[in-house]
Design a protein around this motif. Structure first.
Motif, PDB file in Angstrom:
ATOM      1  N   ILE A  40      -4.738  -0.271  -6.981  1.00 37.83           N
ATOM      2  CA  ILE A  40      -5.256  -1.640  -6.996  1.00 37.83           C
ATOM      3  C   ILE A  40      -6.778  -1.652  -6.890  1.00 37.83           C
ATOM      4  O   ILE A  40      -7.456  -2.357  -7.635  1.00 37.83           O
ATOM      5  CB  ILE A  40      -4.601  -2.465  -5.863  1.00 37.83           C
ATOM      6  CG1 ILE A  40      -3.176  -2.792  -6.285  1.00 37.83           C
ATOM      7  CG2 ILE A  40      -5.384  -3.729  -5.592  1.00 37.83           C
ATOM      8  CD1 ILE A  40      -2.494  -3.753  -5.407  1.00 37.83           C
ATOM      9  N   ILE A  41      -7.326  -0.838  -5.976  1.00 34.73           N
ATOM     10  CA  ILE A  41      -8.781  -0.867  -5.790  1.00 34.73           C
ATOM     11  C   ILE A  41      -9.478  -0.396  -7.063  1.00 34.73           C
ATOM     12  O   ILE A  41     -10.404  -1.036  -7.557  1.00 34.73           O
ATOM     13  CB  ILE A  41      -9.200   0.015  -4.598  1.00 34.73           C
ATOM     14  CG1 ILE A  41      -8.692  -0.574  -3.285  1.00 34.73           C
ATOM     15  CG2 ILE A  41     -10.709   0.144  -4.531  1.00 34.73           C
ATOM     16  CD1 ILE A  41      -8.988   0.279  -2.084  1.00 34.73           C
TER      17      ILE A  41
ATOM     18  N   LEU B 158       2.017   9.190   1.703  1.00 29.99           N
ATOM     19  CA  LEU B 158       1.256   8.666   2.838  1.00 29.99           C
ATOM     20  C   LEU B 158      -0.076   9.389   2.923  1.00 29.99           C
ATOM     21  O   LEU B 158      -0.173  10.573   2.586  1.00 29.99           O
ATOM     22  CB  LEU B 158       2.049   8.829   4.135  1.00 29.99           C
ATOM     23  CG  LEU B 158       3.355   8.071   4.172  1.00 29.99           C
ATOM     24  CD1 LEU B 158       4.011   8.228   5.529  1.00 29.99           C
ATOM     25  CD2 LEU B 158       3.123   6.603   3.894  1.00 29.99           C
ATOM     26  N   ILE B 159      -1.077   8.703   3.428  1.00 29.07           N
ATOM     27  CA  ILE B 159      -2.441   9.209   3.251  1.00 29.07           C
ATOM     28  C   ILE B 159      -2.678  10.539   3.959  1.00 29.07           C
ATOM     29  O   ILE B 159      -3.349  11.412   3.421  1.00 29.07           O
ATOM     30  CB  ILE B 159      -3.441   8.131   3.690  1.00 29.07           C
ATOM     31  CG1 ILE B 159      -4.846   8.573   3.377  1.00 29.07           C
ATOM     32  CG2 ILE B 159      -3.303   7.771   5.141  1.00 29.07           C
ATOM     33  CD1 ILE B 159      -5.800   7.450   3.339  1.00 29.07           C
TER      34      ILE B 159
ATOM     35  N   GLN C 103       2.037   4.643  -0.230  1.00 29.03           N
ATOM     36  CA  GLN C 103       1.136   3.517   0.052  1.00 29.03           C
ATOM     37  C   GLN C 103      -0.281   3.783  -0.418  1.00 29.03           C
ATOM     38  O   GLN C 103      -0.964   2.887  -0.904  1.00 29.03           O
ATOM     39  CB  GLN C 103       1.136   3.232   1.542  1.00 29.03           C
ATOM     40  CG  GLN C 103       2.490   2.882   2.055  1.00 29.03           C
ATOM     41  CD  GLN C 103       2.463   2.575   3.530  1.00 29.03           C
ATOM     42  OE1 GLN C 103       1.438   2.654   4.178  1.00 29.03           O
ATOM     43  NE2 GLN C 103       3.603   2.221   4.065  1.00 29.03           N
ATOM     44  N   PHE C 104      -0.707   5.051  -0.282  1.00 36.19           N
ATOM     45  CA  PHE C 104      -2.086   5.347  -0.663  1.00 36.19           C
ATOM     46  C   PHE C 104      -2.282   5.176  -2.168  1.00 36.19           C
ATOM     47  O   PHE C 104      -3.261   4.562  -2.606  1.00 36.19           O
ATOM     48  CB  PHE C 104      -2.448   6.770  -0.234  1.00 36.19           C
ATOM     49  CG  PHE C 104      -3.866   7.129  -0.525  1.00 36.19           C
ATOM     50  CD1 PHE C 104      -4.893   6.509   0.148  1.00 36.19           C
ATOM     51  CD2 PHE C 104      -4.182   8.065  -1.484  1.00 36.19           C
ATOM     52  CE1 PHE C 104      -6.208   6.816  -0.120  1.00 36.19           C
ATOM     53  CE2 PHE C 104      -5.494   8.383  -1.762  1.00 36.19           C
ATOM     54  CZ  PHE C 104      -6.505   7.754  -1.071  1.00 36.19           C
TER      55      PHE C 104
ATOM     56  N   SER D 222     -11.710  -6.598  -3.170  1.00 40.00           N
ATOM     57  CA  SER D 222     -12.130  -6.288  -4.537  1.00 40.00           C
ATOM     58  C   SER D 222     -11.417  -7.179  -5.552  1.00 40.00           C
ATOM     59  O   SER D 222     -11.888  -7.342  -6.668  1.00 40.00           O
ATOM     60  CB  SER D 222     -11.895  -4.823  -4.859  1.00 40.00           C
ATOM     61  OG  SER D 222     -10.513  -4.570  -4.940  1.00 40.00           O
TER      62      SER D 222
ATOM     63  N   PHE E  63      -0.600   3.284  -4.082  1.00 43.07           N
ATOM     64  CA  PHE E  63      -0.531   1.846  -4.344  1.00 43.07           C
ATOM     65  C   PHE E  63      -1.902   1.205  -4.199  1.00 43.07           C
ATOM     66  O   PHE E  63      -2.381   0.517  -5.095  1.00 43.07           O
ATOM     67  CB  PHE E  63       0.480   1.203  -3.376  1.00 43.07           C
ATOM     68  CG  PHE E  63       0.211  -0.223  -3.026  1.00 43.07           C
ATOM     69  CD1 PHE E  63       0.485  -1.232  -3.930  1.00 43.07           C
ATOM     70  CD2 PHE E  63      -0.320  -0.556  -1.796  1.00 43.07           C
ATOM     71  CE1 PHE E  63       0.234  -2.553  -3.602  1.00 43.07           C
ATOM     72  CE2 PHE E  63      -0.574  -1.869  -1.469  1.00 43.07           C
ATOM     73  CZ  PHE E  63      -0.293  -2.868  -2.380  1.00 43.07           C
ATOM     74  N   ILE E  64      -2.547   1.471  -3.070  1.00 43.82           N
ATOM     75  CA  ILE E  64      -3.791   0.742  -2.806  1.00 43.82           C
ATOM     76  C   ILE E  64      -4.920   1.285  -3.671  1.00 43.82           C
ATOM     77  O   ILE E  64      -5.781   0.535  -4.124  1.00 43.82           O
ATOM     78  CB  ILE E  64      -4.135   0.755  -1.304  1.00 43.82           C
ATOM     79  CG1 ILE E  64      -5.065  -0.399  -0.960  1.00 43.82           C
ATOM     80  CG2 ILE E  64      -4.745   2.047  -0.855  1.00 43.82           C
ATOM     81  CD1 ILE E  64      -4.435  -1.728  -1.075  1.00 43.82           C
TER      82      ILE E  64
ATOM     83  N   ILE F 183      -2.238   2.013   5.706  1.00 48.40           N
ATOM     84  CA  ILE F 183      -3.513   2.040   4.998  1.00 48.40           C
ATOM     85  C   ILE F 183      -4.264   0.744   5.214  1.00 48.40           C
ATOM     86  O   ILE F 183      -4.911   0.222   4.317  1.00 48.40           O
ATOM     87  CB  ILE F 183      -3.257   2.227   3.491  1.00 48.40           C
ATOM     88  CG1 ILE F 183      -2.064   1.360   3.091  1.00 48.40           C
ATOM     89  CG2 ILE F 183      -3.048   3.645   3.128  1.00 48.40           C
ATOM     90  CD1 ILE F 183      -2.067   0.962   1.697  1.00 48.40           C
TER      91      ILE F 183
END
Lengths: 349, 166
Positions: free
Chosen positions: B59-60, B129-130, B52-53, A133, B55-56, A123
């Motif tokens: 956070i975003i 996974l994305i 992972q997706f 951000s 996770f991010i 990613i």
């Protein structure tokens, strides 16, 4: 060398790479301050720093030394922990982005392929976006912990500016993702080596991304958080000594890293244009070095443009900044996204 | 104990500790900062599940956007200990009782779940996974996905309308 089911060579190699990238970014940031002053002097028909060493080449060291030896003042009424946390976070978030940048083709050491990328995440782009951000926190925490209304106002301004420009940055990236079909940084670079640089397919997307990068780095014309004539000195007004140094330095690290990110996403990363360097028959280590130098050259070009813009264009007013972000860039990025989608759909038929 | 388990227990302890600190902190700004830290710990758990997706996105969206707005409001309202009104004793008691009831409901809901059969796929699961997540979202769950996006759109339009009203 396996112990506790961990490949220790792998750990060592990543550790060395992280150390190298961090040291190198700091070194580049140090000499960007020198470049900034020299280019400013050139644009204003002055000489710039020329006392410390030949051509003033030791000036950054002198500046750093001065910052270290200055008296350190922590305001009594402020929260001490957060006051120290602010600049540390600013530096940390500036450095974190470098983890997913592919610096060059893999090295070969003792029969092992050593990829010159700290983490090739599935990613990658979203990781960059996420760390960007988080960049707000360094400014906000520092500004609030200073216990000074000017600092707080500047911090709030900076945070709202960053949030606004993140949106168009993300939208510009979506169009790029449609082209590659992957979020992985290494795949994006490979795609450009095969099909040509993304800036050819996405000129508008690159322009939007570039403007947003300027805003995220708090560079002129978007340096509202440190508008001296309105806010005294901005969010770092109460800071002195190396804490101030860290804030100022984080800006230059940010500039360097965002330059490399732009080079990687839109300008082919470590790819040399018009030639197929793999057919030269050079050793892989030499090729990796050449690729690294090429990536650096592209990043330095962006650093130069950043500095050039700073000494040419005056600062925006706050409402102009918000108008540009919300009413011009976001619609433009949306149009770019939809247009890319339509063109890709038509070409696939 | 292998390295995954060590990491799991370390992260879990950190998560619970920081979540407690959110409630215990006197200063609201510290509470928000601890909450951000909690989100990071939870994101760490997502990484361990190889999601992972998630996770991010965690956070975003949470750490990067929503908590910034929280911090914004709290910093501008300038809340601190002296300006916080003293709460009545029975109000506190009511809070404790309400919180206890919530705990009771949660425990009752989770009591009968057969956890033993659902083994977490640490490091090997690939549903997070994305690519896989996107395929599931846009094939199997496309209607709920579109409906929730319309919900977001209407929320955005509503915000603009409220903001425009002078």
């Amino acid at each position: 060398m396996y112990l506790l089911m961990i490949d220790w060579w792998f750990i060592l190699e990543k550790f060395l790479l992280v150390g190298f990238v961090v040291t190198f970014s700091l070194l580049i940031a140090m000499y960007t301050t020198y470049a900034e002053r020299k280019i400013a002097a050139f644009l204003q028909d002055r000489r710039g720093p020329n006392r410390a060493g030949p051509f003033g080449i030791l000036q950054p060291l002198a500046d750093g030394g001065k910052l270290f030896f200055k008296e350190e003042i922590i305001p009594l009424a402020s929260s001490k922990f957060l006051f120290v946390l602010g600049p540390s976070l600013a530096m940390l978030t500036a450095m974190l982005t470098s983890a997913v940048i592919p610096w060059s083709t893999p090295l070969q050491i003792g029969g092992r392929d050593v990829p010159l990328q700290i983490a090739d995440l599935n990613i990658g782009i979203l990781y960059v976006f996420g760390v960007v951000s988080l960049g707000v926190y360094g400014i906000m925490i520092g500004g609030w912990a200073s216990n000074n209304k000017f600092s707080l106002l500047a911090a709030v301004r900076g945070a709202s500016q960053m949030i606004s420009y993140e949106l168009s940055m993300g939208l510009a990236l979506i169009a790029l993702l449609m082209l590659t079909g992957s979020l992985q940084m290494s795949v994006i670079v490979q795609n450009q080596i095969v099909h040509g640089w993304h800036v050819i397919y996405q000129p508008l997307g690159f322009l939007i991304f570039f403007i947003c990068a300027l805003a995220e780095c708090n560079r002129t014309p978007f340096d509202l958080p440190e508008a001296e004539n309105e806010l005294n000195f901005g969010y770092h007004q109460e800071y002195s000594s190396m804490k101030l140094g860290l804030y100022l330095f984080a800006e230059y690290v940010n500039m360097f890293i965002s330059g490399t990110v732009m080079a990687t996403l839109f300008f082919g990363g470590y790819d040399i244009p018009f030639v197929n360097e793999a057919s030269w028959g050079l050793s892989p280590n030499l090729l990796a070095f050449i690729g690294f130098v090429v990536l650096l050259a592209k990043a330095f070009f962006f650093l130069f443009v950043f500095i050039w813009i700073r000494w040419t264009i005056p600062r925006f007013r706050y409402d102009q900044l918000m108008n540009l972000g919300w009413k011009k860039l976001i619609p433009l990025a949306l149009v770019n996204m939809v247009a890319t989608a339509i063109v890709m759909l038509l070409r696939n038929r | 104990m292998n390295i995954t388990q060590i990491l799991f227990w370390f992260l879990s302890a950190l998560t619970v500790f920081s979540a407690l600190m959110v409630v215990v902190s006197k200063n609201p700004v510290y509470s928000v900062l601890w909450l951000i830290f909690t989100f990071f710990c939870i994101s760490g758990h997502y990484i361990m599940l190889n999601a992972q997706f998630l996770f991010i996105v965690n956070i975003i969206v949470y750490a990067g956007a929503i908590m910034v707005l929280f911090l914004f409001v709290i910093m501008l309202m300038n809340l601190n200990q002296s300006s916080e009104p003293k709460k009545h004793r029975w109000l506190r008691m009511a809070g404790v009782v309400a919180g206890g009831c919530l705990l009771l409901v949660l425990v009752a809901a989770l009591k009968n779940i057969d956890i033993k059969k659902q083994v977490a796929e640490t490091n090997t699961g690939d549903i997070g996974l994305i690519g896989n997540l996107g395929k599931v979202l846009f094939n199997q769950y496309v209607v709920p996905f579109e409906i929730s996006s319309i919900l977001f759109l209407s929320a955005m339009v509503g915000t603009v309308v409220i903001g425009k009203k002078e």
